[in-house]
Design an enzyme around this catalytic site. Structure first.
Site, PDB file in Angstrom:
ATOM      1  N   LYS A 168      63.970  66.868  34.761  1.00 17.28           N
ATOM      2  CA  LYS A 168      65.346  66.801  34.436  1.00 17.28           C
ATOM      3  C   LYS A 168      66.383  66.002  35.117  1.00 17.28           C
ATOM      4  CE  LYS A 168      67.681  70.158  31.458  1.00 17.28           C
ATOM      5  NZ  LYS A 168      67.176  70.680  30.316  1.00 17.28           N
TER       6      LYS A 168
HETATM    7  P1  NAD Z   1      76.439  72.251  24.484  1.00 15.53           P
HETATM    8  O1  NAD Z   1      76.968  71.515  25.520  1.00 15.53           O
HETATM    9  O2  NAD Z   1      76.287  71.871  23.053  1.00 15.53           O
HETATM   10  O3  NAD Z   1      76.920  73.820  24.450  1.00 15.53           O
HETATM   11  C1  NAD Z   1      77.289  74.807  25.616  1.00 15.53           C
HETATM   12  C2  NAD Z   1      78.174  75.730  25.099  1.00 15.53           C
HETATM   13  O4  NAD Z   1      78.530  76.443  26.218  1.00 15.53           O
HETATM   14  C3  NAD Z   1      79.716  75.053  24.772  1.00 15.53           C
HETATM   15  O5  NAD Z   1      80.269  75.443  23.407  1.00 15.53           O
HETATM   16  C4  NAD Z   1      80.659  75.304  25.955  1.00 15.53           C
HETATM   17  O6  NAD Z   1      81.959  75.300  25.783  1.00 15.53           O
HETATM   18  C5  NAD Z   1      79.731  76.801  26.280  1.00 15.53           C
HETATM   19  N1  NAD Z   1      80.358  77.212  27.735  1.00 15.53           N
HETATM   20  C6  NAD Z   1      80.377  76.367  28.835  1.00 15.53           C
HETATM   21  N2  NAD Z   1      80.874  77.377  29.874  1.00 15.53           N
HETATM   22  C7  NAD Z   1      81.083  78.469  29.170  1.00 15.53           C
HETATM   23  C8  NAD Z   1      81.451  79.842  29.581  1.00 15.53           C
HETATM   24  N3  NAD Z   1      82.027  80.086  30.926  1.00 15.53           N
HETATM   25  N4  NAD Z   1      81.321  80.899  28.893  1.00 15.53           N
HETATM   26  C9  NAD Z   1      81.209  80.744  27.670  1.00 15.53           C
HETATM   27  N5  NAD Z   1      80.790  79.621  26.949  1.00 15.53           N
HETATM   28  C10 NAD Z   1      80.746  78.396  27.870  1.00 15.53           C
HETATM   29  O7  NAD Z   1      75.197  72.415  25.312  1.00 15.53           O
HETATM   30  P2  NAD Z   1      73.812  72.831  24.640  1.00 15.53           P
HETATM   31  O8  NAD Z   1      72.753  71.915  24.244  1.00 15.53           O
HETATM   32  O9  NAD Z   1      74.028  73.839  23.438  1.00 15.53           O
HETATM   33  O10 NAD Z   1      73.113  73.795  25.775  1.00 15.53           O
HETATM   34  C11 NAD Z   1      73.420  75.291  25.880  1.00 15.53           C
HETATM   35  C12 NAD Z   1      72.247  75.728  26.806  1.00 15.53           C
HETATM   36  O11 NAD Z   1      70.933  75.662  26.179  1.00 15.53           O
HETATM   37  C13 NAD Z   1      71.893  75.289  28.221  1.00 15.53           C
HETATM   38  O12 NAD Z   1      71.802  76.111  29.277  1.00 15.53           O
HETATM   39  C14 NAD Z   1      70.840  74.087  28.016  1.00 15.53           C
HETATM   40  O13 NAD Z   1      70.213  73.756  29.261  1.00 15.53           O
HETATM   41  C15 NAD Z   1      70.128  75.038  27.120  1.00 15.53           C
HETATM   42  N6  NAD Z   1      69.162  74.330  26.427  1.00 15.53           N
HETATM   43  C16 NAD Z   1      69.470  73.425  25.473  1.00 15.53           C
HETATM   44  C17 NAD Z   1      68.549  72.559  24.851  1.00 15.53           C
HETATM   45  C18 NAD Z   1      69.122  71.390  23.935  1.00 15.53           C
HETATM   46  O14 NAD Z   1      68.190  71.012  23.368  1.00 15.53           O
HETATM   47  N7  NAD Z   1      70.209  71.151  23.697  1.00 15.53           N
HETATM   48  C19 NAD Z   1      67.124  72.965  25.026  1.00 15.53           C
HETATM   49  C20 NAD Z   1      66.846  74.068  25.842  1.00 15.53           C
HETATM   50  C21 NAD Z   1      67.733  74.578  26.469  1.00 15.53           C
END
Ligand code: NAD
Length: 477
Positions: A168
């Site tokens: 990561k």
């Molecule tokens: P992203 O940045 O597109 O979305 C994150 C969302 O969370 C945003 O809408 C943001 O406004 C919201 N957020 C932030 N703080 C918050 C809070 N306090 N309360 C409510 N909402 C809040 O990111 P993403 O890629 O969608 O990733 C989201 C999660 O999924 C992370 O934990 C990431 O590690 C995990 N993840 C992502 C992927 C991927 O392919 N993108 C893969 C596996 C896991």
């Protein structure tokens, strides 16, 4: 092609997880860059020039988790290692990272001053293949968090059965407060500092919170200046630059595949399910769109700016358009604004955490009124919260299997890049479905036989596979 995907989804059609990125792309043509802070970014975003790391606990004002992300992953590893009766010396090898790189990322911003960000790349374990894992841009990123997320990737790739290790990365920058050219400068500078430990057979980054296909394109371009055109050096790239169809939606789609597998165990029918999404970003909004397509009703959603609810169902697609056009959730006309903590009180069948780690903790877990939680985010639930959920009889499909869809399609992208060949979106989605279903069935069978939660069973399976590969290589004996 979108039509083809709908008609030929075959086995996937059972779950009906069919909305495609191609359809979404045509939707989003006019959305532009409205979600970037751009010229409207707050002036204080460029605050103190020194952005060097701080301790996790000191720097998480909104998050009241009683433990750090690292402690969460360590806890689950420890529990599974004990059940597997892993020798202490072997457990010590598997707990620690192979390599941890911390670099200075100095970038001259709009205000004419040089700002020093901190960048990290942690390679946890490479026994099963090249290191693989996303890069996060978030002001709270620190080594502790990146280390935890890297370890989680090791178990996740093993559970999904794809030939990668775990890694990561991250930079402690708030992308919403940067102009596009500043974000590009941060990305290129970071890649310059870490390219020596990366490469298509060594370590392959991907998007995570705060990064997207555009950032991956800059990474690829910067890497290419030193090594020649190498599309397989990062995944999650734009379609125009050898990205894979289906990658953007993959994590949300995988979450929904997992829901479809788990639902019968609770006699849940997708079309009767109400769901709540915490974190309406990439993962959350794609999961919402695909749940909606199955006939499920979204009754609550949140992002960093606030939360909304509507018993009668929120229009998922309208909300996606609203967010793309730069709107915040509380400004959305079609639902009532609520306090973000009250999101947890909404009665529903499925709660999908898809924001950051530690958001379901010992002080708020008792408020949840769902029957199932499918963890889209990484480490959203602390161990104390997990116990509360177990006592309440809430089934948890854990992050380490539930959100593997992104890395699985990243794997497909890498395979396509290495062959200079492209699969269509239907093929990608179908292959993803097969891998996710297999992982769910293997983990759930183990959980059922041993009478343990899915999370423990998943960790055990992942650890066993990594130990096996490490032994066979002669890395441990
Ligand atoms: P992203 O940045 O597109 O979305 C994150 C969302 O969370 C945003 O809408 C943001 O406004 C919201 N957020 C932030 N703080 C918050 C809070 N306090 N309360 C409510 N909402 C809040 O990111 P993403 O890629 O969608 O990733 C989201 C999660 O999924 C992370 O934990 C990431 O590690 C995990 N993840 C992502 C992927 C991927 O392919 N993108 C893969 C596996 C896991």
């Amino acid at each position: 092609m979108a039509d083809e995907a709908v008609d030929e989804t075959g086995e996937d059609a059972e779950g009906g997880v069919q909305a495609t990125e191609e359809a979404a792309r045509s939707d989003s043509k006019e959305a532009g860059e409205a979600d970037k802070g751009g010229p409207h970014a707050e002036a204080d975003g460029h605050g103190a020039p020194d952005k060097s790391p701080r301790r996790t606990e000191e720097h998480r004002p909104h998050q009241r988790a009683e433990v750090s992300n690292y402690e969460i992953v360590s806890h689950w590893f420890g529990r599974a290692a004990e059940r597997l009766e892993l020798r202490d010396d072997i457990a010590a090898v598997l707990r620690s990272s192979y390599r941890e790189v911390q670099v200075q990322v100095p970038v001259k911003l709009q205000d004419g001053r040089i700002h020093v960000f901190s960048g990290y790349r942690v390679q946890h374990n490479g026994a099963r293949g090249p290191y693989k894992g996303g890069i996060r841009y978030h002001p709270e990123v620190d080594l502790d968090e990146v280390r935890a997320l890297a370890e989680l990737m090791t178990w996740k790739t093993a559970i999904a059965g794809i030939p990668y290790g775990g890694a990561k990365g991250g930079v402690n920058v708030d992308p919403k407060k940067l102009e596009e050219h500043e974000l590009q400068a941060v990305s290129r500078s970071f890649m310059d500092k870490i390219e020596k430990v990366l490469g298509p057979t060594r370590d392959i980054p991907a998007p995570d919170v705060g990064t997207d296909a555009q950032v991956m394109a800059w990474f690829m371009d910067e890497y290419g200046k030193l090594h020649g055109h190498t599309p397989a050096c990062v995944t999650g790239k734009p379609i125009a630059l050898e990205g894979s169809y289906g990658r953007e939606a993959a994590t949300g789609r995988g979450v929904v595949y997992m829901f479809c597998e788990a639902a019968p165990q609770l006699d849940l029918t997708p079309s009767d399910a109400r769901f709540v999404v915490q974190g309406y970003g990439n993962v959350g909004s794609w999961a919402a769109r695909l749940m909606h397509e199955l006939g499920a009703r979204m009754v609550g959603a949140s992002d960093a700016s606030g939360a909304i609810r509507d018993e009668d169902g929120i229009d998922v697609d309208a909300l996606v358009r609203h967010v793309r056009e730069g709107g915040s959730l509380p400004e959305f006309d079609g639902a009532e604004e609520i306090d973000p903590e009250d999101l947890l009180d909404i009665e529903c069948e499925v709660f999908i955490p898809a924001a950051l780690g530690g958001m379901i903790h010992k002080h708020n877990a008792d408020r949840l009124r769902c029957r199932m939680m499918v963890e889209g985010a990484n480490s959203p639930t602390t161990p104390a919260a997990d116990e509360i959920l177990e006592d309440k009889g809430i089934m948890v499909v854990p992050d380490v299997m539930a959100n593997a869809g992104g890395v699985v399609v990243s794997y497909f992208e890498w395979v396509q890049n290495l062959q200079h060949f492209r699969w269509d979106e239907h093929e990608v989605n179908e292959r993803l479905g097969r891998i996710m279903r297999k992982a769910f069935r293997e983990v759930s069978e183990r959980a059922r036989e041993a009478g343990m939660p899915l999370r423990t069973a998943a960790y055990e399976l992942g650890i066993e596979r990594v130990v096996d590969a490490s032994r066979t290589r002669g890395y441990i004996s």
